[in-house]
Design an enzyme around this catalytic site. Structure first.
Site, PDB file in Angstrom:
ATOM      1  N   GLU A 266      13.001   1.735   7.887  1.00  0.00           N
ATOM      2  CA  GLU A 266      13.568   0.499   7.343  1.00  0.00           C
ATOM      3  C   GLU A 266      15.102   0.453   7.431  1.00  0.00           C
ATOM      4  O   GLU A 266      15.685  -0.623   7.322  1.00  0.00           O
ATOM      5  CB  GLU A 266      13.110   0.314   5.889  1.00  0.00           C
ATOM      6  CG  GLU A 266      11.603   0.072   5.792  1.00  0.00           C
ATOM      7  CD  GLU A 266      11.069   0.137   4.379  1.00  0.00           C
ATOM      8  OE1 GLU A 266      10.139  -0.628   4.069  1.00  0.00           O
ATOM      9  OE2 GLU A 266      11.530   0.979   3.572  1.00  0.00           O
TER      10      GLU A 266
ATOM     11  N   ASP B 117       1.163  -5.403   6.485  1.00  0.00           N
ATOM     12  CA  ASP B 117      -0.284  -5.256   6.230  1.00  0.00           C
ATOM     13  C   ASP B 117      -0.737  -6.347   5.276  1.00  0.00           C
ATOM     14  O   ASP B 117       0.086  -7.046   4.696  1.00  0.00           O
ATOM     15  CB  ASP B 117      -0.588  -3.867   5.643  1.00  0.00           C
ATOM     16  CG  ASP B 117       0.177  -3.632   4.350  1.00  0.00           C
ATOM     17  OD1 ASP B 117       1.338  -3.205   4.419  1.00  0.00           O
ATOM     18  OD2 ASP B 117      -0.377  -3.913   3.263  1.00  0.00           O
TER      19      ASP B 117
HETATM   20  N1  ADE Z   1       4.665  -1.768   1.495  1.00  0.00           N
HETATM   21  C1  ADE Z   1       4.062  -2.198   2.625  1.00  0.00           C
HETATM   22  N2  ADE Z   1       2.798  -2.564   2.382  1.00  0.00           N
HETATM   23  C2  ADE Z   1       2.583  -2.382   1.052  1.00  0.00           C
HETATM   24  C3  ADE Z   1       1.476  -2.567   0.204  1.00  0.00           C
HETATM   25  N3  ADE Z   1       0.310  -3.009   0.675  1.00  0.00           N
HETATM   26  N4  ADE Z   1       1.621  -2.252  -1.114  1.00  0.00           N
HETATM   27  C4  ADE Z   1       2.791  -1.782  -1.580  1.00  0.00           C
HETATM   28  N5  ADE Z   1       3.868  -1.570  -0.821  1.00  0.00           N
HETATM   29  C5  ADE Z   1       3.775  -1.869   0.501  1.00  0.00           C
END
Ligand code: ADE
Length: 230
Positions: A12, A198
C-alpha cells in the site's frame, strides 16, 4: 502544506516511497517514517502495520513528531455494497469503528466512548480535492461515503450485513477509523482512500493476492493525482 500518508501493508505504500525524493528515514516504535518530497510536495509516509492499534500508534507519532497538516490513509478494502467492484475507489466522508460496542451498558452500537460519536467526519475540503483527483483516473468508479474499520478481516455474509445494517458503510478495512479517531483528538484533517480488493464475503480468496496488487496501484495513483493538485 505537509501531507502525512499512512498505509498498513508494504504493497500500500511501496509505490509512493519508490517515487519520493530527498528521503530522510527514521524508525520510532517499530514504524519507519519516510520524510521527503512526492510530486514536489512535502510528505511523510509510513507503513503502520495491520489493525487499529498499529494505525493509532503511527498516526499519533506522526502528528507529534512531524506535524502534518493532513493525514491520508491509503490502501485496500473489502466491498460491502454490490455496486462496488474490484479496483473501484472509495473516498471516506466519515469513518466508523464497527467493532466498538458498549451497547451492553446502554450505548448505541458503534458509539465511541470519550468523543461521544459514532461517525467521525472527514474534512470536506480534502474529500472534495481527493474526489476531483479520483475523477481523473480513467475507467474507475469512484464512491464517496462511510468507511468502516475494525480488527477483523471481513469474509462472511453475516458480518457484512451487520456492518451495513448498523453503519451503512461502503467498505470495510482495519485502520482508517483509528487514524480518523487520532486525527479528531488532535484536530488534524484526515481522509481515507481505499481501492476494493475483495467482496468481504470469502468469495474471492483465491484471487486476493493479485487483487490486492491491482487495488493498491489504484489508491497509489489517486494519492499521486491528489498531490499534484495541492
Ligand atoms: N482489507 C481488504 N479487504 C478487507 C476485508 N474484507 N476486511 C477487512 N479489511 C480488509
Amino acid at each position: 502544506m505537509k501531507i502525512g500518508i499512512i498505509g498498513a501493508m508494504d504493497v500500500e505504500v511501496a509505490g509512493l516511497i519508490e517515487s519520493m525524493e530527498n528521503i530522510k528515514k527514521e524508525e520510532i516504535s517499530s514504524v519507519v517514517y519516510y520524510e521527503g518530497k512526492l510530486q514536489g510536495k512535502d510528505v511523510i509516509v509510513a507503513k503502520c502495520g495491520i489493525g487499529k492499534v498499529h494505525a493509532a500508534v503511527c498516526a499519533q507519532t506522526m502528528i507529534l513528531k512531524y506535524s502534518p497538516d493532513v493525514i491520508i490513509n491509503t490502501g485496500v478494502a473489502g466491498s460491502l455494497n454490490s455496486n462496488l467492484n474490484i479496483a473501484d475507489l472509495v473516498i471516506s466522508n466519515k469513518v466508523v469503528q464497527h467493532d466498538f460496542d458498549t451497547s451492553g451498558i446502554g450505548d448505541p452500537i458503534g458509539l465511541i466512548s470519550g468523543i461521544n460519536l459514532i461517525e467521525i467526519p472527514c474534512s470536506p475540503n480534502i474529500v472534495e480535492k481527493i474526489e476531483n483527483a479520483a475523477k481523473l483516473i480513467e475507467k474507475t468508479n469512484v464512491f464517496v461515503g462511510t468507511i468502516a474499520s475494525g480488527d477483523q478481516f471481513i469474509c462472511n455474509m453475516s458480518k457484512k450485513e451487520y456492518i451495513v445494517e448498523h453503519f451503512n458503510a461502503l467498505c470495510a478495512e482495519m485502520e482508517g477509523a483509528a487514524i480518523g479517531h487520532v486525527c479528531y483528538l488532535n484536530n488534524v484533517d484526515f481522509c481515507i482512500v481505499r481501492a476494493i480488493s475483495d467482496k468481504a464475503d470469502g468469495s474471492a480468496h483465491m484471487d486476493f493476492p493479485s487483487f490486492v496488487q491491482i487495488a493498491a496501484k489504484k489508491s497509489t495513483a489517486l494519492i499521486n493525482n491528489f498531490l499534484k493538485t495541492v
